[in-house]
Every structure is written in structure tokens, then in C-alpha cells.
Motif scaffolding. Structure first.
Motif, mmCIF file in Angstrom:
data_model
loop_
_atom_site.group_PDB
_atom_site.id
_atom_site.type_symbol
_atom_site.label_atom_id
_atom_site.label_comp_id
_atom_site.label_asym_id
_atom_site.label_seq_id
_atom_site.Cartn_x
_atom_site.Cartn_y
_atom_site.Cartn_z
ATOM 1 N N ALA A 107 0.830 -1.217 0.000
ATOM 2 C CA ALA A 107 0.000 0.000 0.000
ATOM 3 C C ALA A 107 0.861 1.261 0.000
ATOM 4 O O ALA A 107 0.659 2.156 -0.833
ATOM 5 C CB ALA A 107 -0.944 0.000 1.206
ATOM 6 N N ASN B 176 3.732 1.672 -1.018
ATOM 7 C CA ASN B 176 4.458 1.774 -2.280
ATOM 8 C C ASN B 176 3.520 1.800 -3.491
ATOM 9 O O ASN B 176 3.994 1.825 -4.627
ATOM 10 C CB ASN B 176 5.467 0.627 -2.398
ATOM 11 C CG ASN B 176 6.721 0.871 -1.578
ATOM 12 O OD1 ASN B 176 7.583 1.640 -1.983
ATOM 13 N ND2 ASN B 176 6.805 0.265 -0.398
ATOM 14 N N ASP B 177 2.227 1.745 -3.211
ATOM 15 C CA ASP B 177 1.202 1.832 -4.261
ATOM 16 C C ASP B 177 1.479 0.873 -5.422
ATOM 17 O O ASP B 177 1.496 1.268 -6.586
ATOM 18 C CB ASP B 177 1.111 3.282 -4.776
ATOM 19 C CG ASP B 177 -0.221 3.523 -5.503
ATOM 20 O OD1 ASP B 177 -1.107 2.648 -5.442
ATOM 21 O OD2 ASP B 177 -0.358 4.587 -6.127
ATOM 22 N N TRP C 201 -6.239 0.630 5.047
ATOM 23 C CA TRP C 201 -5.060 0.954 4.239
ATOM 24 C C TRP C 201 -5.409 1.834 3.055
ATOM 25 O O TRP C 201 -6.457 1.650 2.436
ATOM 26 C CB TRP C 201 -4.412 -0.318 3.686
ATOM 27 C CG TRP C 201 -4.003 -1.305 4.705
ATOM 28 C CD1 TRP C 201 -3.450 -1.067 5.929
ATOM 29 C CD2 TRP C 201 -4.121 -2.734 4.596
ATOM 30 N NE1 TRP C 201 -3.213 -2.254 6.580
ATOM 31 C CE2 TRP C 201 -3.617 -3.295 5.787
ATOM 32 C CE3 TRP C 201 -4.593 -3.594 3.604
ATOM 33 C CZ2 TRP C 201 -3.569 -4.663 6.019
ATOM 34 C CZ3 TRP C 201 -4.546 -4.953 3.834
ATOM 35 C CH2 TRP C 201 -4.041 -5.477 5.027
ATOM 36 N N PRO C 202 -4.513 2.721 2.679
ATOM 37 C CA PRO C 202 -4.687 3.422 1.408
ATOM 38 C C PRO C 202 -4.373 2.467 0.243
ATOM 39 O O PRO C 202 -3.726 1.446 0.431
ATOM 40 C CB PRO C 202 -3.635 4.530 1.482
ATOM 41 C CG PRO C 202 -2.589 4.020 2.407
ATOM 42 C CD PRO C 202 -3.298 3.129 3.393
ATOM 43 N N ASN C 203 -4.860 2.798 -0.915
ATOM 44 C CA ASN C 203 -4.445 2.164 -2.185
ATOM 45 C C ASN C 203 -4.929 0.742 -2.422
ATOM 46 O O ASN C 203 -4.622 0.155 -3.460
ATOM 47 C CB ASN C 203 -2.913 2.186 -2.362
ATOM 48 C CG ASN C 203 -2.375 3.604 -2.420
ATOM 49 O OD1 ASN C 203 -3.083 4.506 -2.841
ATOM 50 N ND2 ASN C 203 -1.152 3.813 -1.980
ATOM 51 N N TRP C 204 -5.635 0.135 -1.484
ATOM 52 C CA TRP C 204 -6.200 -1.192 -1.748
ATOM 53 C C TRP C 204 -7.667 -1.054 -2.139
ATOM 54 O O TRP C 204 -8.413 -0.290 -1.546
ATOM 55 C CB TRP C 204 -6.113 -2.087 -0.507
ATOM 56 C CG TRP C 204 -4.791 -2.749 -0.314
ATOM 57 C CD1 TRP C 204 -3.785 -2.313 0.493
ATOM 58 C CD2 TRP C 204 -4.324 -3.964 -0.923
ATOM 59 N NE1 TRP C 204 -2.713 -3.180 0.428
ATOM 60 C CE2 TRP C 204 -3.016 -4.207 -0.437
ATOM 61 C CE3 TRP C 204 -4.877 -4.878 -1.829
ATOM 62 C CZ2 TRP C 204 -2.263 -5.312 -0.828
ATOM 63 C CZ3 TRP C 204 -4.122 -5.972 -2.207
ATOM 64 C CH2 TRP C 204 -2.817 -6.189 -1.714
ATOM 65 N N ASP D 246 9.999 7.927 -5.255
ATOM 66 C CA ASP D 246 9.501 9.201 -5.796
ATOM 67 C C ASP D 246 10.641 10.200 -5.973
ATOM 68 O O ASP D 246 10.492 11.228 -6.632
ATOM 69 C CB ASP D 246 8.464 9.829 -4.848
ATOM 70 C CG ASP D 246 7.220 8.956 -4.732
ATOM 71 O OD1 ASP D 246 6.957 8.186 -5.674
ATOM 72 O OD2 ASP D 246 6.540 9.045 -3.692
ATOM 73 N N LYS E 160 6.222 8.291 5.174
ATOM 74 C CA LYS E 160 5.013 7.502 4.911
ATOM 75 C C LYS E 160 5.151 6.057 5.360
ATOM 76 O O LYS E 160 4.159 5.334 5.418
ATOM 77 C CB LYS E 160 4.608 7.594 3.442
ATOM 78 C CG LYS E 160 5.487 6.848 2.465
ATOM 79 C CD LYS E 160 4.883 6.926 1.058
ATOM 80 C CE LYS E 160 5.800 6.320 0.022
ATOM 81 N NZ LYS E 160 5.230 6.375 -1.321
#
Lengths: 431, 431
Positions: free
Chosen positions: A374, A376-377, A408-411, B109, B394
Motif C-alpha cells: 500500500a 508503495n502503491d 489501508w490506502p491504495n487497496w 519518488d 510515509k
């Protein structure tokens, strides 16, 4: 009604009763326990191979040690049927009316001989090491034993346990039950290390246990009661940590379970004469066949699909991928963290990893799902079985994955309700 | 403004520029990098010892390999300051006005030479193994290297990574950066194994790496550029996985960091002449002193308190407990899963484990907190630092622990807002 009132096992109320028996009677007991495991599993389904393999070691343990003062922590705990039968719970195998009265994993609510509810793997050494340290603080002296194996040695927590066990100063017995199998074929470097030790009768120079400073002893005949009694007597009351590496045969006593260990790790109800399941095969198409068709289509299309799982290909019927497309298949062993980090590594290089996991085991990879994927997207695709509000035991709850993922972000979390939805979601996910 | 326009480093725009230098110039570069690490850390704080120790290996790596085609995955990634300086980011050390322009962990990034955002430990081998497998699927041939060490070898995921690395068929280079330290003193069986290898110049019979079937090579002089260049040249383009075990000195080049490695792992701004912090000491009483007083009171009162942490005693000022009450103290190494399962084992025997953890690292023990503690309803006490909405990067977010804990049964989550509340909550928790 008790199907076997003539069984010696009827006279075993607790492990103390074992100590009155001679070797011939102990061997008789092993035969009875095996019969009961097979009869109940044939009727009800359940774990089969692991329990058939550990019968003699369990009898020898309870013959030599003094449970529940002496304590044994069973890793995974799906290999505790013989232990349960010897600690006052044989009725749940002797009497079909009582088959449901005893749970399939170790269960402290059920018996003082069980210390933890354990349904995930590789925890036993860490738990036992904590117990040993606490015992020392309180000035007690009982024997504390962890029994690990049946593949659970490949989980990282097992290694963390060994690393700390090596630091403990007093009694701690770690039995490595080496049946040369995981739930599926065992994989990786640990297989190599154990093989070298087995083939050298424990004398191999490269010994990962002694390398860490642990004492070590090898028992080639882990299914021989006498050998196991002698081995346990030799380590009882030992004043330092020791690894007792025992060589056992998964499925022992039931030929089909030896010939195909993976499919007999856990079984549906089956016919003891033909070994065929007595429940109807699932209708097709179903979720598994849809997923398999999808995988085959993309692999045949020369796409860089990598099918990853952590020792449970059978749950998803991935045997066909494993056998027909080995380049597109990776089983990392019982190592959920690795499965996710491995997928994160693979996707970064530009291929499409598709990771298969059970909802309840997924939580061991929380940090990797959050930190490595997540944060690391990365476009990792996962297919998760068993999420939902039903569960076989309190250690196998599928209700947590949704709330876990939601943090979590991105999932993206998709729950298909029809096979057509499943197909569309799979195609969307790999794009 | 650039403080050191005369530095050779100003001419290094990327690793290709390194290849034009001779050994004397490379050594000059090492000296400059060390000066810059010390100057910036003295001004701003940051990781110190790990970066000072890895200077030569980093120079040699970029001299021999061809990044970013060849890829290196830095474990923990707090040891990447030299790597950042050699990959186009030296300005953030040369010019104090630009100190904030580069982040402290590896960061894709920020640079094509960084592959993952990595702030937790023990992930590098798993990530690299996934990358190696994907590279092979795509028919590519670049070198893939994981650099692990600085204590992260004790995390279970590292072991899972090695276990699977042993199965890979092509190029994979695992550098074990053995600086004989974790964040605090390194602990456990792995310490013993590495020590035997160091003392035998890599020849010890008990080699945990070769036991798993991995190739192995030892470099005694990991802070000697020439030795490291030779070692990397010998493994470049190798066609199978190999472990390159290098012996380095944490803190090299700054005497106080060698004399007290633990306190110089990460530093607050300090005076380079006196090594004293230049920021005022925290006012007392504060949360740390209140917790320490509480621990001492209960330990002195002969209560069976066991203070547990996973390699970060410094975060909580636990040095006093470690030194004065060793019987009541356990550091399990960088092994969060173990710390929780160990506590679950200890509490079951009737003592009171108090577990100290950073919010962001706690998530690695999700399964143990859920399966081993919550499902077993065990009274484990935890003290967690760093939960909240602020974060250094992050990969170090403290916002997840509350939502994580909220999903489990049997856990109580308390957030004291005053020192008096903290005292009351601590007393309540151990009762």
C-alpha cells in the motif's frame, strides 16, 4: 454409542494411566488411535495425515512427561487428535454421537492439557520460550516443550522463536516434527537443511540449530514408540534449550495418505475402502473453476502472470497451475509475509503477481500489505478465500479481512456475488 | 550554500562518475561522505552509526555494479545516506540550505536508484527474491542485490526471504552487513551463528546459510574499499543466489559512535566536539520518567514484571531497567511477532509482561495480537509510542494502531492525556 468398548483406550482417563502400560500395550494404543482417527475423519472429515504421523511421538511424550505440570505447546494444533485422546477426550472419537463434542484444535476452554487456542502456524517456540522465561522468574522447574513441524518451520515467527530460545538459560525442549511435508510439498532452504540432517543421521556439519548455539539431538525413528520414549527420557529435565529433531511419516498407517500426502493433509468425508469422497463434488462452473480458466487463458496468452501462494494450493485447486505451468507458479511455503513481499518485488519488475490467500492467514502479512504494497502503491492482485461471518473455530475467523483492508490506502476490496461478476472483476484487476 | 565546493563528491552526478576514479580518490570520497554525514546529523539529527559503517561497501557497490539497471534493495533503508550521495543527491548534504530536500529513507519518488519506500525491517531479501523471479520470467539478466543487516536479520521475514532465495535458480546477491549490532545490542542465536563465522573467517562448519543450500562468501574487511570491490567483482553476474557476509564497523570514523553504538544509532542534533546534544533535555517528569518510576516501583516490590521490547529500549529509556533489573528485562531483537507471542507465553504462566513497541512497528505483530493474545483473552499489557497523526515518513505512520486494535476483541486501548492519567492507567493495566 461407543463403537469400540474393547479398546485399551477406554481405560486411559489421563496420561498417568499410560505409565502403567508396557511397550506392547502402548503399541496397541497407537493402533487404536489410528483406527479412530481414520473412522472419524472418514465420517466427518478433518485433518488426517498430520495426526496419523504424530501418534507414537504423542504416546511417548505423555508416557515420559507429567502433563499438565509439564507443558507441551502444539504448533498449528491440527495434529492434536492423539493428544486429545490421551488427555480425557477419547470419547469424542470412540462414540460417533460425541464426534462434535471436542473441537479440532488445542483449546484451553476444553482441557487443562491445552494451553492456547492455536490455529495459525509457527507460534509454538515463541509461546514456549515466553513460558520458560516466566517459569524461571517464578522459580518453578517443570518441563516446557514446543512441538513444531509439519511445515510450520518455514514461518518467520518460528525462526524468531528459535533465535530467542537460543538465549534462554534453562529447560526448553523444541521437538521438530520433520515429516518432510508442509500442507503441500515443503519448499525452500529449510527443506535442504533438514534433508542433510536426516541423511546424515543428524551428523551433518551444516546444522542451522547448532549454528545458533542450540543443543541438538536426532531421532531417525520418530514413529517407533521405544525410540521416542528413549529420546524424551534423555531430554526430560534438561537444564538448557535443546532441539529434538524427529523423523516421522505423515499419513502413517493409511496407504493413500502416504502416497498422496498433500490431498490427505485435510480431508472431506471419504470411504475407507476406496478413499473416494462420500460427499458430492462441487458443481461446475464454480468460483475455483472460473479462476482457473481465467489464469490459464492469461498464461497461455503469454502474459507474465505469476501465481503465488503460501502452502495452500489445494484451497484454490492450483495443482493444475503448479503442474502444467511451473514457470508461472510459486509456493513460498507457510510464510505469508514472504508471499506478499515477494509479490511486491515481482510486480515492481513489471509482471503481474496474483496472490492466493486464506482470509484468516492473511492477517500475518498485515505489515507487508500495508508497508510494502500500500505505501508503495504497487498493483498486486490478491484472491482471498474464506472472508465472511462463518468460521470453523475462533482461530479461523474470516470477519477481519474487510476491516483490516479498509484501513489501508491504495487497496481496493471487491466481493463478487456471481460468477459473472467474479470474471469481470478478475479481468479488471489484472489491467 | 555549498559548504564544501572543493569536495570530489561535487563531481559525482551518478554512479558512472565513480568508475573513473582510482582507489585513492575513492578513499577520499569515503572520507568526504563521512564528514557530510556527521555535519548534517550534528545539525539536524538522524541515523548515524549505520550510515557511517556502510560507506565503503556503498562506494564499492556503485563502483562495480551498473545502477539503476542493476538493482540494490536496502533493508531498513536508514543506511542509505551514502547511497543517496552517490546517486545524484549529495547536494542535500553539501548545502545546509538543502538539508530538507532529500528524505531519510529510500524513496522511489525521489530517485530511479531507489526501488521501494522502506522503513520497517527485514523486507529486502523477500523483495529482491520476487524481483529476481520476475526478471527471469521476462528474460532479463541484471544483477539483483539485497543488502540486509544492522540487526534486521533477526526479523522472521528475513528468514522467510532466505528460505525462498535458496530456491531461486539465477542471479541473486544477498549482502549480510554484519556490524554486530541491532538498534540496540544484537540478541539471540543469529548473533552466535554470525560470530562463529566471523571468528573462523567464514570457515565455521555450522553455517546457517550453506545449511539452506545457499552459496556463501565472507569478507572480513567490509570497511576496506579494495576488499569490497574485489568481493563485488567476484559475485557480479553470478548465476545463482549467494550470501556475501561482510564484517563492518557501525559508527566507523566517529569515536563516540563506536564506543556507544546503541546511543548513536539515531541521534538528536549534537556538538561534534563534545558529542553532547544541542537541544535541551526533555523536562521531567515526562511520560518516560513516569513509566520508569512505575516499573521500578513494581519490580522493587518483588512483583513478577517482565519488561519486553523488540530492539528499541532507547525509545522508552529502558536502559535503566536493562542494566539494573536484567531478570525483569527481555529484548527479543527486531522481531515484533516474537515479542508479542513471547509475552503471550509469559502471561500464561502467571507473570505480568509489559510490552513496549512503536506504533508503526506494531503492525508486524497483527496476527499475534489477534490470534495469540486476543483470541486467547490473555492479559498482556502494552505501552505504545508514536501513535497519532504526525509522522516522519510515509513508512512510519502512527495513525493505524487505533483502527487496527479496534477490530480485535478483548483489547482495551487507552490514550492518556496527562501524566496523572498515565499513572492511573498503568496501575489499572497491571491489575
Amino acid at each position: 454409542m461407543n463403537k469400540h468398548p474393547e479398546f485399551l483406550l477406554n481405560k486411559i482417563e489421563n496420561p498417568k494411566d499410560l505409565k502403567k502400560l508396557d511397550l506392547k500395550e502402548l503399541e496397541q494404543l497407537a493402533s487404536e488411535i489410528r483406527t479412530l482417527i481414520l473412522e472419524k475423519d472418514a465420517a466427518e472429515g478433518g485433518h488426517l495425515g498430520p495426526d496419523l504421523g504424530i501418534v507414537e511421538a504423542t504416546i511417548a511424550y505423555h508416557y515420559v512427561f507429567d502433563a499438565p505440570k509439564d507443558k507441551i505447546i502444539w504448533d498449528v494444533s491440527h495434529q492434536t487428535y492423539p493428544h486429545k485422546m490421551l488427555t480425557g477426550r477419547a470419547y469424542a472419537w470412540l462414540d460417533p454421537d460425541k464426534y462434535e463434542d471436542v473441537t479440532p484444535y488445542s483449546n484451553p476452554d476444553e482441557s487443562p492439557y491445552d494451553y492456547y487456542a492455536v490455529g495459525h502456524t509457527s507460534t509454538s517456540v515463541a509461546l514456549a520460550t515466553g513460558m520458560a522465561r516466566a517459569r524461571d522468574m517464578m522459580g518453578n522447574h517443570e518441563n516446557i516443550t514446543a512441538l513444531i513441524g509439519d511445515g510450520s518451520l518455514t514461518g518467520g515467527l518460528a525462526f524468531e522463536g528459535f533465535n530467542n530460545a537460543a538465549d534462554e538459560k534453562h529447560n526448553l525442549i523444541i521437538v521438530v516434527n520433520d515429516n518432510q511435508m508442509s500442507i503441500d510439498d515443503n519448499v525452500g532452504g529449510v527443506v535442504t537443511a533438514l534433508k542433510k540432517l536426516r541423511e546424515s543421521n543428524g551428523q551433518a556439519e551444516d546444522n542451522p540449530f547448532t549454528a545458533m548455539g542450540l543443543d541438538y539431538k536426532y531421532v531417525g525413528q520418530g514413529n517407533d514408540i521405544k525410540s521416542m520414549i528413549d529420546a524424551f527420557k534423555a531430554v526430560k529435565d534438561i537444564d538448557h534449550p535443546i532441539v529434538l529433531h524427529i523423523n516421522t511419516l505423515k499419513g502413517k498407517g493409511y496407504e493413500p495418505a502416504i502416497e498422496n500426502e498433500a490431498s490427505h493433509h485435510w480431508v472431506l468425508p471419504f470411504d475407507l475402502k476406496t478413499d473416494k469422497p462420500t460427499v458430492p463434488a462441487p458443481k461446475t462452473p464454480n468460483a475455483s473453476t472460473v479462476i482457473l480458466d481465467f489464469l490459464k487463458k492469461h498464461i497461455e496468452n503469454q502474459e507474465n502472470i505469476l501465481v503465488i501462494n503460501a502452502a495452500i494450493p489445494g484451497v484454490f485447486g492450483l495443482g493444475e497451475i503448479k503442474n502444467n505451468y511451473p514457470k508461472n507458479y510459486k509456493d513460498v511455503g507457510i510464510a505469508e509475509q514472504e508471499s506478499v513481499a515477494f509479490a511486491a518485488g515481482a510486480v515492481k519488475e513489471g509482471i503481474t503477481p496474483i496472490l492466493f490467500e486464506n482470509s484468516t492467514f492473511l492477517q500475518r502479512a498485515y505489515d507487508q500489505l500495508s508497508h510494502d504494497v500500500a505505501a508503495n502503491d504497487l498493483p498486486v492482485v490478491m484472491i482471498v478465500a474464506g472472508g465472511g461471518i462463518t468460521a470453523a473455530s475462533k482461530t479461523h475467523l474470516g470477519i477481519f479481512d474487510n476491516t483490516m483492508v479498509a484501513n489501508w490506502p491504495n487497496w481496493e476490496y471487491l466481493a463478487p456475488t456471481t460468477l459473472n461478476e467474479l470474471k469481470s472483476m478478475l479481468e479488471w484487476a489484472v489491467k
